[in-house]
Design a protein around this motif. Structure first.
Motif, PDB file in Angstrom:
ATOM      1  N   ALA A  76     -25.073  20.159   1.419  1.00  0.00           N
ATOM      2  CA  ALA A  76     -25.234  19.008   2.323  1.00  0.00           C
ATOM      3  C   ALA A  76     -25.893  19.412   3.637  1.00  0.00           C
ATOM      4  O   ALA A  76     -26.780  18.703   4.138  1.00  0.00           O
ATOM      5  CB  ALA A  76     -23.876  18.369   2.588  1.00  0.00           C
ATOM      6  N   GLU A  77     -25.462  20.538   4.206  1.00  0.00           N
ATOM      7  CA  GLU A  77     -25.999  20.959   5.510  1.00  0.00           C
ATOM      8  C   GLU A  77     -27.511  21.113   5.449  1.00  0.00           C
ATOM      9  O   GLU A  77     -28.249  20.572   6.283  1.00  0.00           O
ATOM     10  CB  GLU A  77     -25.368  22.297   5.940  1.00  0.00           C
ATOM     11  CG  GLU A  77     -23.881  22.237   6.183  1.00  0.00           C
ATOM     12  CD  GLU A  77     -23.333  23.579   6.668  1.00  0.00           C
ATOM     13  OE1 GLU A  77     -24.134  24.421   7.122  1.00  0.00           O
ATOM     14  OE2 GLU A  77     -22.115  23.777   6.591  1.00  0.00           O
TER      15      GLU A  77
ATOM     16  N   TYR B  90     -22.159  14.058   1.928  1.00  0.00           N
ATOM     17  CA  TYR B  90     -21.502  14.938   2.901  1.00  0.00           C
ATOM     18  C   TYR B  90     -20.645  16.004   2.213  1.00  0.00           C
ATOM     19  O   TYR B  90     -20.477  17.102   2.739  1.00  0.00           O
ATOM     20  CB  TYR B  90     -20.646  14.077   3.832  1.00  0.00           C
ATOM     21  CG  TYR B  90     -19.760  14.833   4.802  1.00  0.00           C
ATOM     22  CD1 TYR B  90     -20.251  15.290   6.021  1.00  0.00           C
ATOM     23  CD2 TYR B  90     -18.420  15.079   4.500  1.00  0.00           C
ATOM     24  CE1 TYR B  90     -19.439  15.974   6.915  1.00  0.00           C
ATOM     25  CE2 TYR B  90     -17.596  15.765   5.387  1.00  0.00           C
ATOM     26  CZ  TYR B  90     -18.102  16.204   6.589  1.00  0.00           C
ATOM     27  OH  TYR B  90     -17.297  16.886   7.468  1.00  0.00           O
TER      28      TYR B  90
ATOM     29  N   LEU C 285     -22.304  18.033  12.970  1.00  0.00           N
ATOM     30  CA  LEU C 285     -23.705  17.863  12.576  1.00  0.00           C
ATOM     31  C   LEU C 285     -24.641  18.658  13.481  1.00  0.00           C
ATOM     32  O   LEU C 285     -25.637  19.224  13.013  1.00  0.00           O
ATOM     33  CB  LEU C 285     -24.079  16.379  12.604  1.00  0.00           C
ATOM     34  CG  LEU C 285     -23.299  15.471  11.647  1.00  0.00           C
ATOM     35  CD1 LEU C 285     -23.759  14.024  11.784  1.00  0.00           C
ATOM     36  CD2 LEU C 285     -23.426  15.942  10.205  1.00  0.00           C
TER      37      LEU C 285
ATOM     38  N   LEU D  27     -26.082   9.920   5.611  1.00  0.00           N
ATOM     39  CA  LEU D  27     -24.932  10.566   4.971  1.00  0.00           C
ATOM     40  C   LEU D  27     -24.077   9.539   4.232  1.00  0.00           C
ATOM     41  O   LEU D  27     -23.827   8.445   4.746  1.00  0.00           O
ATOM     42  CB  LEU D  27     -24.044  11.254   6.014  1.00  0.00           C
ATOM     43  CG  LEU D  27     -24.538  12.538   6.663  1.00  0.00           C
ATOM     44  CD1 LEU D  27     -23.514  13.019   7.691  1.00  0.00           C
ATOM     45  CD2 LEU D  27     -24.790  13.629   5.625  1.00  0.00           C
TER      46      LEU D  27
ATOM     47  N   HIS E 132     -18.901  10.438   3.938  1.00  0.00           N
ATOM     48  CA  HIS E 132     -18.537  11.121   5.181  1.00  0.00           C
ATOM     49  C   HIS E 132     -17.104  10.735   5.577  1.00  0.00           C
ATOM     50  O   HIS E 132     -16.525   9.793   5.011  1.00  0.00           O
ATOM     51  CB  HIS E 132     -19.524  10.737   6.286  1.00  0.00           C
ATOM     52  CG  HIS E 132     -19.649   9.262   6.468  1.00  0.00           C
ATOM     53  ND1 HIS E 132     -18.765   8.526   7.226  1.00  0.00           N
ATOM     54  CD2 HIS E 132     -20.547   8.380   5.947  1.00  0.00           C
ATOM     55  CE1 HIS E 132     -19.108   7.254   7.174  1.00  0.00           C
ATOM     56  NE2 HIS E 132     -20.187   7.132   6.416  1.00  0.00           N
TER      57      HIS E 132
ATOM     58  N   PHE F 197     -29.400  17.774   4.770  1.00  0.00           N
ATOM     59  CA  PHE F 197     -29.348  16.905   5.939  1.00  0.00           C
ATOM     60  C   PHE F 197     -30.364  17.352   6.995  1.00  0.00           C
ATOM     61  O   PHE F 197     -31.128  16.538   7.524  1.00  0.00           O
ATOM     62  CB  PHE F 197     -27.931  16.918   6.521  1.00  0.00           C
ATOM     63  CG  PHE F 197     -27.804  16.202   7.836  1.00  0.00           C
ATOM     64  CD1 PHE F 197     -27.787  14.823   7.892  1.00  0.00           C
ATOM     65  CD2 PHE F 197     -27.698  16.920   9.025  1.00  0.00           C
ATOM     66  CE1 PHE F 197     -27.682  14.156   9.110  1.00  0.00           C
ATOM     67  CE2 PHE F 197     -27.586  16.264  10.246  1.00  0.00           C
ATOM     68  CZ  PHE F 197     -27.582  14.876  10.280  1.00  0.00           C
TER      69      PHE F 197
END
Length: 279
Positions: A13-14, A8, A119, A29, A32, A17
């Motif tokens: 990460a975005e 995370y 998210l 994740l 987090h 994911f």
């Protein structure tokens, strides 16, 4: 093929994911912000609740669907004939709850909702413009102040060896909602169906957070984000005398939110609950 946990705190990460969600229907994740200490306390305290006689005082309300659903009224997954081997409690901030457990579970509900909104913003940001343009409003705003978002505390009892032939802890199914947020349970068993038709074990490392796509996001994205078929098996080699506690948060939009030309969130939920025989 193996599901890898996304850090995370990583710069990318975005993107990682959302790529995982798109390719496998799941994102995992690590590192987090949800405190593992809180999750652990909930597991322990609700395990005690499920093993108490007091639990029957909180039997679910048929009209509002909050409270305890004992094993005799457990769900049967769509397309299956055997009831799942589980009992569960539906927690909503407005619903019934043992007072001794309310503060703790509400704290988790709030933290998980805040992370979930973030998210959803990642999903929208990293979706192609042709897909994000289909959303009737920003994804994160769909769940803002929603009274429909459900926290389910699941208890899979120890297996006795006399279970109905063919029954497993949770038959293969898809979730109804936008996204489901789930702390890794205290026992293995969760599997996801890959695009190649193989069942893949989802990492159950304590501290991971598991997120999967539900039918409503599939509907809103016109299939770009596919709803994830998953199940909870009675794992071979694991200690079947252990209970399994699970804590999925099902992100539901406000009923009036438009998902597609065919459905609002409210009409979609009603249709699916009728299929499941819940209403």
């Amino acid at each position: 093929m193996k599901l890898e946990a996304v850090d995370y705190t990583a710069e990318n990460a975005e993107q990682l994911f959302v790529e995982s969600l798109r390719n496998t229907g799941f994102g995992v994740l690590k590192n987090h912000p949800i405190q593992q200490k809180l999750v652990n306390a909930i597991y322990e305290n609700w395990y005690a609740f499920f093993n108490s006689d007091d639990k029957m005082d909180f039997r679910f309300n048929v009209e509002t669907q909050d409270g305890l659903f004992p094993t005799d009224v457990s769900e049967t997954a769509k397309g299956h004939s055997k009831k799942d081997i589980k009992e569960f409690f539906h927690y909503y901030p407005w619903g019934q709850c043992p007072e001794s457990l309310r503060e703790e579970i509400q704290s988790y509900y709030q933290q998980a909702n805040e992370l979930a909104a973030e998210l959803l913003s990642w999903v929208e940001k990293h979706a192609p413009e042709a897909v994000s343009g289909k959303f009737s409003q920003p994804l994160s705003s769909m769940i803002e102040d929603s009274e429909q978002t459900l926290l389910r505390v699941l208890h899979y009892p120890p297996l006795q060896g006399d279970e109905e032939l063919g029954a497993i802890r949770a038959g293969a199914h898809e979730d109804i909602n936008l996204l489901t947020v789930l702390p890794a349970a205290n026992e293995p068993g969760l599997q996801v169906l890959t695009k190649d038709g193989e069942w893949l074990d989802v990492p159950c490392d304590f501290g991971n957070l598991i997120i999967n796509i539900g039918d409503m996001l599939q509907e809103a994205s016109d299939g770009y984000f596919p709803s994830t078929t998953h199940r909870v098996i009675n794992p071979e080699g694991a200690d079947k005398t252990k209970s399994r506690i699970s804590l999925p948060l099902f992100l539901h939009p406000k009923p009036e939110v438009v998902l597609s030309e065919r459905h609002t969130a409210g009409s979609y939920l009603t249709e699916r609950l009728k299929e499941l025989g819940v209403i």
